[in-house]
Every structure is written in structure tokens, then in C-alpha cells.
Design an enzyme around this catalytic site. Structure first.
Site, PDB file in Angstrom:
ATOM      1  CB  CYS A   1      29.853  38.876  38.025  1.00 15.40           C
ATOM      2  SG  CYS A   1      29.003  37.287  37.907  1.00 15.40           S
TER       3      CYS A   1
ATOM      4  CB  CYS B   1      33.560  31.592  37.603  1.00 16.65           C
ATOM      5  SG  CYS B   1      31.767  31.539  37.639  1.00 16.65           S
TER       6      CYS B   1
ATOM      7  CB  CYS C   1      35.704  35.015  35.697  1.00 17.08           C
ATOM      8  SG  CYS C   1      34.777  36.350  34.909  1.00 17.08           S
TER       9      CYS C   1
END
Ligand code: SF4
Length: 349
Positions: free
Chosen positions: A71, A75, A78
Site C-alpha cells: 500500500c 494508516c 491498518c
């Protein structure tokens, strides 16, 4: 005197008569007992054999295929992190998807990591096209952070996609940056609005996914969600998974993002008038999804970690699914089966 002597004899004869009558009754009933004994038992045992044939069969109606863990966002909470960079060759992925279709799959959702990272979106685009045109699945969807989606992608593949879900946890860009939902100078909310428009232009249903954490639990999103008007707004409670976002080997430590059930309820109460809101607590998330990882292994999340099955490609769907931990009842309870084909959705923008 005479009658007194005959009395015991009379009693004996009466008793004998009674016993004979009883014996005759028993003889009359004998054929029925034999019938019951032989055929009755056979009937019961045949029922016993039949019952387990269907027991425990789980149909993979709706499957989430996390074909990549890579990714471009970071975040902090995650729970499907970049532990490997593996992605199946596209022909293998197609083979697995065809096996799932044969086993009863009706809906496929492509997820990650970020699905648009692989081959600049062409990998997921080709899988979307294959699932719609070759496998003829009623519903094909993608969950993405949105940052890499282009209008060119919609032109190439949009017609085959039923639903696009974009993750957005806050309409305040500073909060998104704090959470880690962002890359460089990209503005997450601006991109979300662009994608919303492309979905409208290319006839794709638009959905929003939000994860509620300690960073956004007090936010009021009513006006933005009402204005954007997604077909579904999925609201998840931040989930802790050992080996993904907690524990020594994990790539994230998400403890500071966690909220209590009461805090989650407070967020839901504030947004209770939003009709498209679909809440998902930790319990519902753990048991009610069929998750396939990058090797096409089902992941069992029931024990607070992700325990993989063998790959569908190696042992077949029926064998692999036994280790998925999937709770079919919870799937239906959380509304997992809904109008998910754009042919049935009245998209009116
Ligand atoms: S966008 Fe999704 S996959 Fe990427 S880091 Fe954030 S939560 Fe993880």
C-alpha cells in the site's frame, strides 16, 4: 357345602381363560411388532445417514480477495499490512476465482493493501473484467484508498464494476494526515469528491468505508455524508489483530487508536439519522467475512489473529473453507447480503 368346594376350581378356570385371552392378543400383535422392529429401524438409520451429507457445507456467496498487501498509505491502525509483496500471476488468480464461482460465489470484492498499486490498476481492472464478462458474477466491487484511481481507469474498466468503496475516516485533512491516510501533498478528501463524480459519470455505485478510532470518534460527519450520498456508508470499529497491528512482529501498533464499545455506540448514535449507515462492531468483523489472502488462503480471524487455511488452488474451495472461521449466520445478520449488482441498484445521480 358343594358350592364351597367348587369355588377354587372356578377361580382357576377364570384365571386360565384370562391368560389365554392375553396370549391370543399378543399373537395378534406379533406381526406388527416384527414389522416395526425390522422396517422401523431401517427407516431411522437411513435418516441418520442422510443428515450429515449437507451439514457444515458453507457456500462462499461473498468473498473478499486481498490480492496484495502492498500500500502507498501508512494508516496507523491498518490490519492487513505489507508482510509480503507476493501477488499471484493473473492467470492463477483467475483460476482460483473460477473455482470459487463453481462453489457458489456471487459477489467478489477486491481489496488490499491498495488494489490500484499493482500494474497501475490494470491488474485489478483485468480481474474485474474477467469476473463480470467471463464468470458473469452478479456483483464485482473494489475497496480502495482512492489515491491512485484515474478517469482513464474508469474508461477502460468502469462498465464491469458494480460498486467502488473508498476509505475515508475524516473530512478534516489534518486528521487524515495524523491517522496516516495520505501520501505527500495529496488531498484525500478532494480525491474522494473526484471519484464520486467519476462513479456518477461511469455508472458505478459509490460507497464509503470509515474506520472509527480515537482520532475521529468525536467527529460529526452528517453534513458531508448527506451531501455525498453514497449508496452505503460502512462504519467499522477499529479492530486489533495480533501479528498485523499489535504484537512484537506486527508492522503497526494500533493500541492508541482503539475505542471502547460505548464510544463506538456514541458515534453511531450521533449519525443515527443517516439512512445508508451500516455499522460493524469488532465481533461482526471477526466472524462474518470470507477473507482470501494473497496466496488465496482463507483467513480465520476468530482468535484475534489471522490463521490461514491451505490455498484454494492447492486443496479446492470446499477443503479450504473449513478453516475460514466464517460464521454464515453472522454474515446474514450483519446484512452481508444486500442489493449488490448495479443492474438492480437504481443509480440516480
Ligand atoms: S489504505 Fe488501507 S491498506 Fe493502506 S495502510 Fe491504510 S488501511 Fe492499510
Amino acid at each position: 357345602m358343594m358350592s364351597l368346594c367348587l369355588l377354587p376350581l372356578m377361580e382357576m378356570l377364570t384365571a386360565l381363560w384370562r391368560n389365554m385371552t392375553f396370549l391370543l392378543q399378543c399373537m395378534k400383535m406379533l406381526p406388527s411388532w416384527c414389522w416395526l422392529e425390522i422396517f422401523g429401524k431401517r427407516k431411522v438409520s437411513s435418516l441418520k445417514i442422510k443428515a450429515p451429507q449437507d451439514a457444515g457445507r458453507v457456500k462462499p456467496i461473498s468473498v473478499n480477495y486481498h490480492f496484495t498487501r502492498q500500500c502507498n498509505y501508512k494508516c496507523g491502525f491498518c490490519f492487513h499490512t505489507a508482510k509480503t509483496s507476493f501477488v499471484l500471476p493473473i492467470e492463477e488468480a483467475k483460476k482460483g476465482l473460477a473455482m470459487l464461482k463453481d462453489a457458489g460465489m456471487e459477489k467478489i470484492n477486491f481489496s488490499g493493501g491498495e488494489p490500484f498499486l499493482q500494474d497501475r490498476g490494470n491488474f485489478v481492472g483485468k480481474l474485474v473484467e474477467y469476473c463480470k464478462t467471463e464468470l458473469k458474477l452478479p456483483s464485482v466491487s473494489i475497496v480502495s484508498n482512492g489515491s491512485l484511481i484515474t478517469e482513464k481507469w474508469f474508461k477502460s474498466y468502469g462498465e464491469h464494476l458494480d460498486i467502488l468503496a473508498v476509505s475515508c475516516d475524516s473530512f478534516n485533512e489534518d486528521v487524515n494526515k495524523l491517522i496516516g491516510r495520505g501520501q505527500g501533498k495529496k488531498n484525500h478528501v478532494e480525491k474522494l469528491m473526484k471519484i464520486r463524480q467519476w462513479c456518477c459519470d461511469y455508472n458505478v455505485a459509490f460507497k464509503i468505508n470509515s474506520v472509527i478510532t480515537s482520532y475521529n470518534v468525536d467527529e460529526d460527519m452528517r453534513s458531508e455524508i448527506t451531501m455525498i450520498s453514497p449508496i452505503r456508508w460502512k462504519v467499522f470499529q477499529c479492530l486489533i489483530i495480533a501479528g498485523e497491528n499489535t504484537g512484537e512482529e506486527a508492522l503497526r501498533q494500533a493500541e492508541k487508536f482503539v475505542i471502547t464499545n460505548e464510544e463506538f455506540k456514541g458515534f453511531l448514535d450521533r449519525h443515527k439519522d443517516i439512512k445508508c449507515l451500516v455499522p460493524e462492531s469488532n465481533q461482526q468483523m471477526r466472524d462474518s467475512y470470507l477473507i482470501l489472502d494473497e496466496y488465496m488462503r482463507f483467513l480465520d480471524c476468530r482468535n484475534g489473529r489471522k490463521d490461514p487455511s491451505k490455498s484454494v488452488l492447492d486443496v479446492g474451495v470446499e477443503n479450504a473453507i473449513k478453516f475460514s472461521g466464517f460464521d454464515e449466520k453472522m454474515f446474514f445478520k450483519r446484512g452481508g447480503k444486500y442489493v449488490w449488482s448495479k443492474a438492480d441498484l437504481k443509480l440516480d445521480w
